[in-house]
Design a protein around this motif. Structure first.
Motif, mmCIF file in Angstrom:
data_model
loop_
_atom_site.group_PDB
_atom_site.id
_atom_site.type_symbol
_atom_site.label_atom_id
_atom_site.label_comp_id
_atom_site.label_asym_id
_atom_site.label_seq_id
_atom_site.Cartn_x
_atom_site.Cartn_y
_atom_site.Cartn_z
ATOM 1 N N ILE A 8 0.525 -1.113 0.280
ATOM 2 C CA ILE A 8 -0.046 -0.574 0.001
ATOM 3 C C ILE A 8 0.763 1.049 -0.430
ATOM 4 C CG2 ILE A 8 -2.010 1.080 1.186
ATOM 5 C CD1 ILE A 8 -2.593 -1.670 0.181
ATOM 6 N N ALA A 9 0.581 2.182 -0.650
ATOM 7 C CA ALA A 9 1.835 3.441 -0.958
ATOM 8 C C ALA A 9 0.099 4.391 -1.069
ATOM 9 C CB ALA A 9 1.841 3.439 -2.122
ATOM 10 N N LEU A 10 0.761 5.482 -0.044
ATOM 11 C CA LEU A 10 -0.333 6.508 0.072
ATOM 12 C C LEU A 10 0.625 7.835 -1.150
ATOM 13 C CD1 LEU A 10 -2.035 8.499 1.573
ATOM 14 C CD2 LEU A 10 0.372 8.953 3.112
ATOM 15 N N LYS A 11 -0.827 7.857 -1.508
ATOM 16 C CA LYS A 11 -0.231 9.231 -3.016
ATOM 17 C C LYS A 11 -0.949 10.868 -2.154
ATOM 18 C CE LYS A 11 1.171 6.026 -5.757
ATOM 19 N NZ LYS A 11 2.698 6.144 -6.349
ATOM 20 N N THR A 12 -2.143 10.344 -1.673
ATOM 21 C CA THR A 12 -2.523 11.978 -1.079
ATOM 22 C C THR A 12 -3.162 11.370 0.281
ATOM 23 O OG1 THR A 12 -3.490 12.586 -3.122
ATOM 24 C CG2 THR A 12 -4.332 13.904 -1.351
ATOM 25 N N LYS A 13 -2.530 12.495 1.098
ATOM 26 C CA LYS A 13 -2.802 11.605 2.838
ATOM 27 C C LYS A 13 -3.815 13.117 2.879
ATOM 28 C CE LYS A 13 1.928 12.869 4.141
ATOM 29 N NZ LYS A 13 2.939 13.424 4.596
ATOM 30 N N PRO A 14 -4.773 12.193 3.775
ATOM 31 C CA PRO A 14 -5.921 13.084 4.247
ATOM 32 C C PRO A 14 -5.523 14.323 4.953
ATOM 33 C CG PRO A 14 -5.236 11.458 6.063
ATOM 34 C CD PRO A 14 -4.642 11.226 5.390
ATOM 35 N N LYS A 15 -6.508 15.896 4.712
ATOM 36 C CA LYS A 15 -6.176 16.828 5.743
ATOM 37 C C LYS A 15 -6.785 16.683 7.002
ATOM 38 C CE LYS A 15 -5.776 19.953 1.360
ATOM 39 N NZ LYS A 15 -6.592 19.982 0.341
ATOM 40 N N ASN A 16 -7.710 16.463 7.567
ATOM 41 C CA ASN A 16 -7.951 15.582 8.754
ATOM 42 C C ASN A 16 -7.840 14.796 9.612
ATOM 43 O OD1 ASN A 16 -9.339 18.905 8.505
ATOM 44 N ND2 ASN A 16 -10.358 18.361 7.166
#
Length: 124
Positions: free
Chosen positions: A53-61
């Motif tokens: 699993i590779a994170l592409k866009t972090k959650p803002k909240n």
């Protein structure tokens, strides 16, 4: 007499369209909750290695994480239906007190079986 030449040819191919799967999830504010489990299994219903699993866009909240998890196969009529398979769980936890919508994008797997999960998280 030997003549040697080198011919360089630039060839470009259009990029393959990414396999993007849009999903929605609802979670409670401030609690770490599993969104999905990803696993691979063969025709013998035995699990293979958990996909990366590779994170592409972090959650803002909130926070995004992964951990080993077990999935129960849900495929009516399939011989693996109901079997437990080891996999990788993806988790989300909002900031304390946050309520609203957040967004996270990650890639599941590599190579020809990879796809992108574009997840809208509703935090209540």
């Amino acid at each position: 007499m030997i003549i040697s030449t080198t011919l360089a040819v630039a060839v470009s191919f259009p990029a393959a369209a990414a396999d993007v799967r849009e999903r929605n999830a609802t979670v409670a504010s401030g609690k770490m909750e599993r969104l999905f489990v990803h696993s691979d299994y063969g025709t013998d219903c035995r699990g293979g290695p958990a996909p990366k699993i590779a994170l592409k866009t972090k959650p803002k909240n909130g926070k995004f994480g992964t951990a080993a998890s077990v999935e129960v196969v849900k495929r009516d009529g399939h011989k693996c239906d109901g079997k437990k398979i080891d996999g990788i769980g993806v988790f989300y936890q909002s900031k304390p007190g946050f309520k609203g919508t957040d967004h996270v994008v990650y890639q599941r797997g590599t190579g020809k079986n990879a796809f992108v999960m574009d997840v809208t998280v509703t935090v209540k």
